[in-house]
Enzyme design. Structure first.
Site, PDB file in Angstrom:
ATOM      1  N   SER A   1      35.309  49.035 -16.904  1.00 60.22           N
ATOM      2  CA  SER A   1      35.114  49.785 -15.661  1.00 60.22           C
ATOM      3  C   SER A   1      36.077  49.333 -14.570  1.00 60.22           C
ATOM      4  CB  SER A   1      33.677  49.566 -15.169  1.00 60.22           C
ATOM      5  OG  SER A   1      33.543  49.999 -13.819  1.00 60.22           O
TER       6      SER A   1
ATOM      7  N   TYR B   1      27.560  43.892 -12.072  1.00 59.33           N
ATOM      8  CA  TYR B   1      27.930  44.861 -13.122  1.00 59.33           C
ATOM      9  C   TYR B   1      29.410  44.682 -13.487  1.00 59.33           C
ATOM     10  CZ  TYR B   1      29.749  49.257 -14.885  1.00 59.33           C
ATOM     11  OH  TYR B   1      30.421  50.200 -15.622  1.00 59.33           O
TER      12      TYR B   1
ATOM     13  N   LYS C   1      31.221  43.307 -17.074  1.00 58.19           N
ATOM     14  CA  LYS C   1      32.277  44.012 -17.817  1.00 58.19           C
ATOM     15  C   LYS C   1      33.487  43.087 -18.018  1.00 58.19           C
ATOM     16  CE  LYS C   1      30.513  48.120 -18.505  1.00 58.19           C
ATOM     17  NZ  LYS C   1      30.384  48.701 -19.843  1.00 58.19           N
TER      18      LYS C   1
HETATM   19  C1  WQD Z   1      30.436  57.425  -5.314  1.00 60.90           C
HETATM   20  C2  WQD Z   1      30.564  57.667  -3.819  1.00 60.90           C
HETATM   21  C3  WQD Z   1      29.182  56.201  -2.498  1.00 60.90           C
HETATM   22  C4  WQD Z   1      25.369  57.837  -3.958  1.00 60.90           C
HETATM   23  C5  WQD Z   1      29.956  53.272  -9.637  1.00 60.90           C
HETATM   24  C6  WQD Z   1      30.250  51.995 -10.361  1.00 60.90           C
HETATM   25  C7  WQD Z   1      31.518  52.161 -11.142  1.00 60.90           C
HETATM   26  C8  WQD Z   1      31.381  53.334 -12.070  1.00 60.90           C
HETATM   27  C9  WQD Z   1      30.969  54.587 -11.319  1.00 60.90           C
HETATM   28  C10 WQD Z   1      30.809  52.802 -14.359  1.00 60.90           C
HETATM   29  C11 WQD Z   1      30.616  56.369  -3.009  1.00 60.90           C
HETATM   30  C12 WQD Z   1      28.739  57.669  -2.348  1.00 60.90           C
HETATM   31  C13 WQD Z   1      26.726  57.611  -3.764  1.00 60.90           C
HETATM   32  C14 WQD Z   1      24.580  58.327  -2.875  1.00 60.90           C
HETATM   33  C15 WQD Z   1      26.544  58.350  -1.481  1.00 60.90           C
HETATM   34  N1  WQD Z   1      30.434  53.090 -13.106  1.00 60.90           N
HETATM   35  N2  WQD Z   1      27.300  57.866  -2.556  1.00 60.90           N
HETATM   36  N3  WQD Z   1      25.218  58.560  -1.682  1.00 60.90           N
HETATM   37  O1  WQD Z   1      29.867  53.372  -6.570  1.00 60.90           O
HETATM   38  O2  WQD Z   1      32.012  54.733  -6.819  1.00 60.90           O
HETATM   39  O3  WQD Z   1      31.019  53.601  -8.795  1.00 60.90           O
HETATM   40  O4  WQD Z   1      29.781  54.292 -10.596  1.00 60.90           O
HETATM   41  O5  WQD Z   1      31.847  52.450 -14.773  1.00 60.90           O
HETATM   42  O6  WQD Z   1      31.751  50.995 -11.872  1.00 60.90           O
HETATM   43  O7  WQD Z   1      30.454  50.999  -9.405  1.00 60.90           O
HETATM   44  O8  WQD Z   1      29.893  55.574  -7.807  1.00 60.90           O
HETATM   45  O9  WQD Z   1      28.562  57.630  -7.675  1.00 60.90           O
HETATM   46  O10 WQD Z   1      27.530  55.441  -6.856  1.00 60.90           O
HETATM   47  O11 WQD Z   1      29.338  56.527  -5.516  1.00 60.90           O
HETATM   48  O12 WQD Z   1      27.080  58.566  -0.375  1.00 60.90           O
HETATM   49  O13 WQD Z   1      23.336  58.541  -2.965  1.00 60.90           O
HETATM   50  O14 WQD Z   1      29.408  58.371  -3.370  1.00 60.90           O
HETATM   51  O15 WQD Z   1      29.142  55.525  -1.253  1.00 60.90           O
HETATM   52  O16 WQD Z   1      31.495  56.575  -1.911  1.00 60.90           O
HETATM   53  P1  WQD Z   1      30.720  54.278  -7.381  1.00 60.90           P
HETATM   54  P2  WQD Z   1      28.737  56.305  -6.997  1.00 60.90           P
END
Ligand code: WQD
Length: 329
Positions: A117, A141, A145
């Protein structure tokens, strides 16, 4: 080729299984069904229910055929949860991953594809992030990885296995022709949560901060279609077998979309209003996370072709609607 897919009933796993079987590979899936669904798999796929925490169950499936490669897609992936419950991630992601590597060595499976990741990089020092970026994870997490990546390196040196560590950015979308995939229950990621709001399964979305250093103030991420990811895995298998070399590459698009971009696109495609409230930032969230995929292009000739935002949102919306109508949501 004979491919063992550990975690093959999950979101990414079942898309890899679909792509790999379409290419004529013989697939066996090993999955504990803790978050995956057997209904995601076609009937012609051999299935073993089991856990990476059981060395006995791993050995038994690995002895069931002469596998050319093991693809490891069985791990928990919620970065936020990993900070509240590191033990859950230590057990499943680290111990489970080490059991898998040991079982591959013991049962003479020489090639391992590992679902890593972008979280191994931590807060971007520069963007787009390339594979030379420092590996400084900021959540457990990402650490889990990186720990498996480093063990793969050691076991390659000491036991001669070949591996590819594939660093996904934000996996998204669904196969456009196969609506039957069951969507994850209790999602943590942005796009599934937006879909639940659009389908009125969730009252509103919390936008975690709108004061980031981005054009509209909300976080920008690199959303990669899950079928493009699957193709990257298949190309990586060919690479490590044909070149007898290890691989550590990013799988992303290099293009980013903000939270508000995702909301707006979903409103247009679904013709639904997405209610949201802006709340505090989520700790550990960087402003922008974008991938450089030059290395993947150069080494395995891979480029994403399905990851335009339209396709990602349209395919996700179609699958969510299918699940809704089938009362699976
Ligand atoms: C995306 C954007 C949040 C939820 C994570 C893991 C990464 C990968 C993908 C596996 C960000 C915003 C989110 C919400 C929001 N996983 N958000 N409200 O954090 O980029 O990555 O998942 O490999 O390793 O860290 O993904 O979808 O949680 O967030 O505003 O309820 O959406 O702040 O900017 P993230 P995400």
């Amino acid at each position: 080729m004979k491919i063992l897919v550990v975690g093959g009933a999950g979101y990414i796993g079942s898309h890899f299984v679909l792509a790999a079987s379409k290419k004529g590979n013989e697939i066996t899936v090993f999955d504990d069904l803790s978050s995956g669904f057997k209904s995601n798999l076609n009937d012609n796929i051999s299935f073993y229910k089991g856990s990476t925490l059981s060395k006995k169950e791993l050995d038994s499936v690995m002895l069931s055929d002469n596998f050319d490669v093991a693809v490891h897609l069985a791990a928990f992936k919620a970065a936020g949860e990993s900070m509240l419950n590191p033990g859950k991630y230590a057990t499943n992601n680290i111990i489970g991953g080490l059991n898998l590597i040991e079982s591959c060595v013991k049962n003479n499976i020489k090639n391992i594809i590992f679902s890593s990741s972008a979280a191994v990089y931590g807060t971007p020092r520069y963007t787009p992030i390339d594979e030379d970026h420092p590996l400084l994870p900021i959540n457990y997490y990402g650490y889990s990885k990186l720990t498996i990546e480093q063990n793969l390196k050691w076991f390659s040196k000491l036991k001669g296995i070949r591996y590819a560590s594939l660093r996904y950015f934000n996996a998204a979308g669904y196969d456009s022709n196969c609506k039957k995939f069951q969507v994850e229950s209790d999602p943590q990621n942005l796009i599934p949560l937006v879909m639940e709001v659009a389908l009125e399964k969730r009252d509103h979305l919390e936008v975690f901060g709108d004061d980031y250093a981005t054009p509209d103030g909300t976080g920008i991420r690199d959303y990669i279609h899950v079928t493009d990811l699957a193709e990257g895995h298949l190309a990586s298998i060919d690479y490590i077998i044909n070149n007898n070399e290890n691989l550590e590459i990013n799988l992303g698009t290099g293009e980013g979309f903000s939270v508000l971009d995702i909301i707006k696109k979903t409103q247009i495609i679904s013709n639904k209003k997405i209610n949201y409230v802006v709340s505090d930032r989520r700790s550990g969230d960087p402003d922008i996370v974008l991938s450089s995929s030059k290395k993947a292009k150069q080494l395995i000739g891979w480029s994403p072709t399905r990851s335009d935002l339209d396709n990602i949102i349209k395919s996700t919306w179609a699958t969510y609607n299918y699940n809704m109508k089938a009362n699976k949501l």
